[in-house]
Design a protein around this motif. Structure first.
Motif, PDB file in Angstrom:
ATOM      1  N   LEU A  72       9.386  19.625 -11.607  1.00  0.00           N
ATOM      2  CA  LEU A  72       9.302  18.944 -12.900  1.00  0.00           C
ATOM      3  C   LEU A  72       7.916  19.105 -13.521  1.00  0.00           C
ATOM      4  CD1 LEU A  72      11.246  15.623 -12.213  1.00  0.00           C
ATOM      5  CD2 LEU A  72      11.970  17.541 -13.655  1.00  0.00           C
ATOM      6  N   HIS A  73       6.886  19.169 -12.669  1.00  0.00           N
ATOM      7  CA  HIS A  73       5.539  19.400 -13.208  1.00  0.00           C
ATOM      8  C   HIS A  73       5.513  20.694 -14.024  1.00  0.00           C
ATOM      9  CE1 HIS A  73       1.162  19.826 -13.419  1.00  0.00           C
ATOM     10  NE2 HIS A  73       1.368  21.081 -13.053  1.00  0.00           N
ATOM     11  N   PHE A  74       6.134  21.737 -13.496  1.00  0.00           N
ATOM     12  CA  PHE A  74       6.092  23.023 -14.192  1.00  0.00           C
ATOM     13  C   PHE A  74       6.995  23.046 -15.422  1.00  0.00           C
ATOM     14  CE2 PHE A  74       4.395  24.135 -10.019  1.00  0.00           C
ATOM     15  CZ  PHE A  74       3.239  24.802 -10.409  1.00  0.00           C
ATOM     16  N   VAL A  75       7.929  22.117 -15.508  1.00  0.00           N
ATOM     17  CA  VAL A  75       8.704  21.964 -16.740  1.00  0.00           C
ATOM     18  C   VAL A  75       7.821  21.426 -17.861  1.00  0.00           C
ATOM     19  CG1 VAL A  75      10.628  20.712 -17.818  1.00  0.00           C
ATOM     20  CG2 VAL A  75      10.885  21.641 -15.513  1.00  0.00           C
ATOM     21  N   THR A  76       6.782  20.665 -17.493  1.00  0.00           N
ATOM     22  CA  THR A  76       6.010  19.916 -18.487  1.00  0.00           C
ATOM     23  C   THR A  76       4.576  20.406 -18.655  1.00  0.00           C
ATOM     24  OG1 THR A  76       5.316  18.290 -16.820  1.00  0.00           O
ATOM     25  CG2 THR A  76       7.364  17.843 -18.015  1.00  0.00           C
ATOM     26  N   THR A  77       4.228  21.570 -18.098  1.00  0.00           N
ATOM     27  CA  THR A  77       2.835  22.016 -18.188  1.00  0.00           C
ATOM     28  C   THR A  77       2.489  22.618 -19.543  1.00  0.00           C
ATOM     29  OG1 THR A  77       3.519  24.080 -17.126  1.00  0.00           O
ATOM     30  CG2 THR A  77       2.504  22.410 -15.726  1.00  0.00           C
ATOM     31  N   SER A  78       3.441  23.219 -20.229  1.00  0.00           N
ATOM     32  CA  SER A  78       3.167  23.913 -21.497  1.00  0.00           C
ATOM     33  C   SER A  78       3.412  22.963 -22.666  1.00  0.00           C
ATOM     34  CB  SER A  78       4.043  25.155 -21.628  1.00  0.00           C
ATOM     35  OG  SER A  78       3.829  26.054 -20.556  1.00  0.00           O
ATOM     36  N   LEU A  79       2.346  22.339 -23.154  1.00  0.00           N
ATOM     37  CA  LEU A  79       2.499  21.370 -24.235  1.00  0.00           C
ATOM     38  C   LEU A  79       3.065  22.007 -25.506  1.00  0.00           C
ATOM     39  CD1 LEU A  79      -0.799  19.305 -23.830  1.00  0.00           C
ATOM     40  CD2 LEU A  79       1.483  18.768 -22.979  1.00  0.00           C
ATOM     41  N   GLU A  80       2.795  23.288 -25.701  1.00  0.00           N
ATOM     42  CA  GLU A  80       3.294  23.959 -26.897  1.00  0.00           C
ATOM     43  C   GLU A  80       4.809  24.163 -26.854  1.00  0.00           C
ATOM     44  OE1 GLU A  80       2.061  27.199 -23.978  1.00  0.00           O
ATOM     45  OE2 GLU A  80       1.331  25.227 -24.646  1.00  0.00           O
ATOM     46  N   LEU A  81       5.438  23.908 -25.696  1.00  0.00           N
ATOM     47  CA  LEU A  81       6.887  24.069 -25.560  1.00  0.00           C
ATOM     48  C   LEU A  81       7.604  22.731 -25.421  1.00  0.00           C
ATOM     49  CD1 LEU A  81       7.069  27.158 -23.144  1.00  0.00           C
ATOM     50  CD2 LEU A  81       7.271  27.125 -25.633  1.00  0.00           C
ATOM     51  N   TYR A  82       6.948  21.645 -25.831  1.00  0.00           N
ATOM     52  CA  TYR A  82       7.575  20.329 -25.723  1.00  0.00           C
ATOM     53  C   TYR A  82       8.690  20.128 -26.749  1.00  0.00           C
ATOM     54  CZ  TYR A  82       4.861  18.020 -22.062  1.00  0.00           C
ATOM     55  OH  TYR A  82       4.344  17.648 -20.847  1.00  0.00           O
ATOM     56  N   ASP A  83       8.866  21.068 -27.640  1.00  0.00           N
ATOM     57  CA  ASP A  83       9.979  20.985 -28.580  1.00  0.00           C
ATOM     58  C   ASP A  83      11.186  21.795 -28.098  1.00  0.00           C
ATOM     59  OD1 ASP A  83       8.738  23.444 -28.831  1.00  0.00           O
ATOM     60  OD2 ASP A  83       8.984  23.547 -31.011  1.00  0.00           O
TER      61      ASP A  83
ATOM     62  N   ILE B   9       1.323  13.523  -9.378  1.00  0.00           N
ATOM     63  CA  ILE B   9       1.781  14.918  -9.410  1.00  0.00           C
ATOM     64  C   ILE B   9       1.189  15.527 -10.663  1.00  0.00           C
ATOM     65  CG2 ILE B   9       3.774  16.475  -9.413  1.00  0.00           C
ATOM     66  CD1 ILE B   9       3.606  14.804  -6.904  1.00  0.00           C
ATOM     67  N   ASN B  10       0.068  16.217 -10.518  1.00  0.00           N
ATOM     68  CA  ASN B  10      -0.650  16.725 -11.681  1.00  0.00           C
ATOM     69  C   ASN B  10      -1.487  17.932 -11.295  1.00  0.00           C
ATOM     70  OD1 ASN B  10      -3.163  15.697 -10.548  1.00  0.00           O
ATOM     71  ND2 ASN B  10      -2.445  13.674 -11.159  1.00  0.00           N
ATOM     72  N   GLU B  11      -2.146  18.528 -12.281  1.00  0.00           N
ATOM     73  CA  GLU B  11      -2.929  19.741 -12.060  1.00  0.00           C
ATOM     74  C   GLU B  11      -4.067  19.515 -11.068  1.00  0.00           C
ATOM     75  OE1 GLU B  11      -1.391  19.706 -16.340  1.00  0.00           O
ATOM     76  OE2 GLU B  11      -2.282  18.292 -14.923  1.00  0.00           O
ATOM     77  N   ARG B  12      -4.666  18.336 -11.111  1.00  0.00           N
ATOM     78  CA  ARG B  12      -5.801  18.040 -10.231  1.00  0.00           C
ATOM     79  C   ARG B  12      -5.403  18.104  -8.758  1.00  0.00           C
ATOM     80  NH1 ARG B  12      -7.746  13.244  -8.125  1.00  0.00           N
ATOM     81  NH2 ARG B  12      -6.097  12.096  -9.198  1.00  0.00           N
ATOM     82  N   VAL B  13      -4.148  17.730  -8.462  1.00  0.00           N
ATOM     83  CA  VAL B  13      -3.654  17.730  -7.090  1.00  0.00           C
ATOM     84  C   VAL B  13      -3.029  19.075  -6.719  1.00  0.00           C
ATOM     85  CG1 VAL B  13      -1.964  16.675  -5.529  1.00  0.00           C
ATOM     86  CG2 VAL B  13      -3.293  15.242  -7.093  1.00  0.00           C
ATOM     87  N   LEU B  14      -2.229  19.638  -7.624  1.00  0.00           N
ATOM     88  CA  LEU B  14      -1.485  20.852  -7.315  1.00  0.00           C
ATOM     89  C   LEU B  14      -2.344  22.106  -7.395  1.00  0.00           C
ATOM     90  CD1 LEU B  14       1.868  20.066  -9.181  1.00  0.00           C
ATOM     91  CD2 LEU B  14       1.278  19.666  -6.784  1.00  0.00           C
ATOM     92  N   PHE B  15      -3.451  22.041  -8.135  1.00  0.00           N
ATOM     93  CA  PHE B  15      -4.380  23.169  -8.240  1.00  0.00           C
ATOM     94  C   PHE B  15      -5.781  22.673  -7.881  1.00  0.00           C
ATOM     95  CE2 PHE B  15      -0.846  24.072 -11.035  1.00  0.00           C
ATOM     96  CZ  PHE B  15      -0.558  25.409 -10.782  1.00  0.00           C
ATOM     97  N   PRO B  16      -6.012  22.340  -6.602  1.00  0.00           N
ATOM     98  CA  PRO B  16      -7.298  21.758  -6.210  1.00  0.00           C
ATOM     99  C   PRO B  16      -8.462  22.656  -6.611  1.00  0.00           C
ATOM    100  CG  PRO B  16      -5.719  21.658  -4.401  1.00  0.00           C
ATOM    101  CD  PRO B  16      -5.117  22.522  -5.454  1.00  0.00           C
TER     102      PRO B  16
END
Length: 275
Positions: free
Chosen positions: A107-118, A236-243
């Motif tokens: 789900l994190h990777f579903v929501t990483t691209s803010l430009e695709l929130y539409d 579950i965020n970039e700080r944790v998943l991409f140390p």
């Protein structure tokens, strides 16, 4: 194919954890792996395929040159499958594809691209145990001998190249491989790779005749901000998943993006309170 659509968080959780109970283990340990993508229109194409026409002829050259120029002290073992895993992990175009055991990471990777929130997102749920039932007999026997469900780089060490891998069967098959714990990113993302025994066959094509092997969960685009906020609360965020500093910077950048990036903030807040 089983395709379902989630418009609420509760629906999404029910879909993701459907059939999670495993009676033989008496545990909630489903045989599924997950891949999340920001746009439902995206295909299960490998990074190698995205190179364009003639990509299959570049495969061995890419890996040969990666080995030639990579720092030797980065590689712990001079094993083909180890090299291939390291190359994929560091962004080299390969026929490997990233998956995760964690639906939250997907789900994190579903929501990483803010430009695709539409745009609607998607999570693919694939039963790797059913996929491995269609392996060539020697590979099925290898899993049985190890008492394992998944392969490691060491288990595949007797296969010296992708050419040799492709020749194990006349028809393409899909294999799931746990990479070595190269760094914290692989560990934190609960990651594994898929590989198909033909560089020109995508998982979309391979799954077309195997509808009982996977589920496709379409996520309504209006749900993305709620998912994103709840994942942040669950750490579950970039700080944790991409140390490291890169992940920290991505996380901070997103924290200061306004929620009205793609829609009015009032609409977002009203929709959030409805759930």
């Amino acid at each position: 194919m089983c395709e379902e659509r989630a418009t609420t968080w509760d629906q999404l959780m029910d879909f993701l954890y459907e059939n999670a109970w495993t009676p033989s283990l008496r545990r909630f340990r489903p045989p599924f792996v997950f891949r999340g993508m920001a746009d439902v229109a995206f295909l299960l194409d490998t990074s190698l395929m995205r190179l364009g026409e003639g990509y299959q002829h570049s495969e061995r050259h890419l890996l040969r040159n990666f080995k030639k120029y990579a720092l030797r002290n980065v590689i712990e073992r001079d094993s083909f499958w180890y090299w291939l895993s390291v190359a994929q992990h560091h962004g080299l175009p390969t026929r490997l594809m990233d998956w995760t055991f964690s639906p939250y990471v997907a789900l994190h990777f579903v929501t990483t691209s803010l430009e695709l929130y539409d745009r609607d997102g998607v999570v693919w749920c694939l039963d790797y145990q059913k996929a491995h039932q269609q392996l060539p007999p020697p590979l099925k026997q290898l899993l049985a001998d190890e008492g394992a469900d998944l392969f490691t780089v060491d288990m595949l060490s007797h296969i010296p190249s992708l050419d040799a891998f492709d020749k194990l069967a006349d028809e393409p098959f899909a294999l799931f491989l746990e990479p070595p714990s190269i760094d914290d990113r692989i560990i934190n993302q609960y990651a594994l790779f898929s590989v198909v025994s033909n560089p020109t066959v995508s998982l979309n094509q391979w799954l077309e005749t195997r509808p009982d092997m996977y589920r496709k969960l379409v996520i309504d685009h209006q749900l993305k901000w709620e998912i994103r906020d709840k994942l942040d609360q669950a750490n579950i965020n970039e700080r944790v998943l991409f140390p490291g500093l890169d992940g920290l910077s991505q996380w901070l950048r997103r924290q200061y993006v306004q929620a009205d990036c793609h829609q009015p903030i009032d609409d977002y807040q009203n929709r959030f309170t409805r759930h």
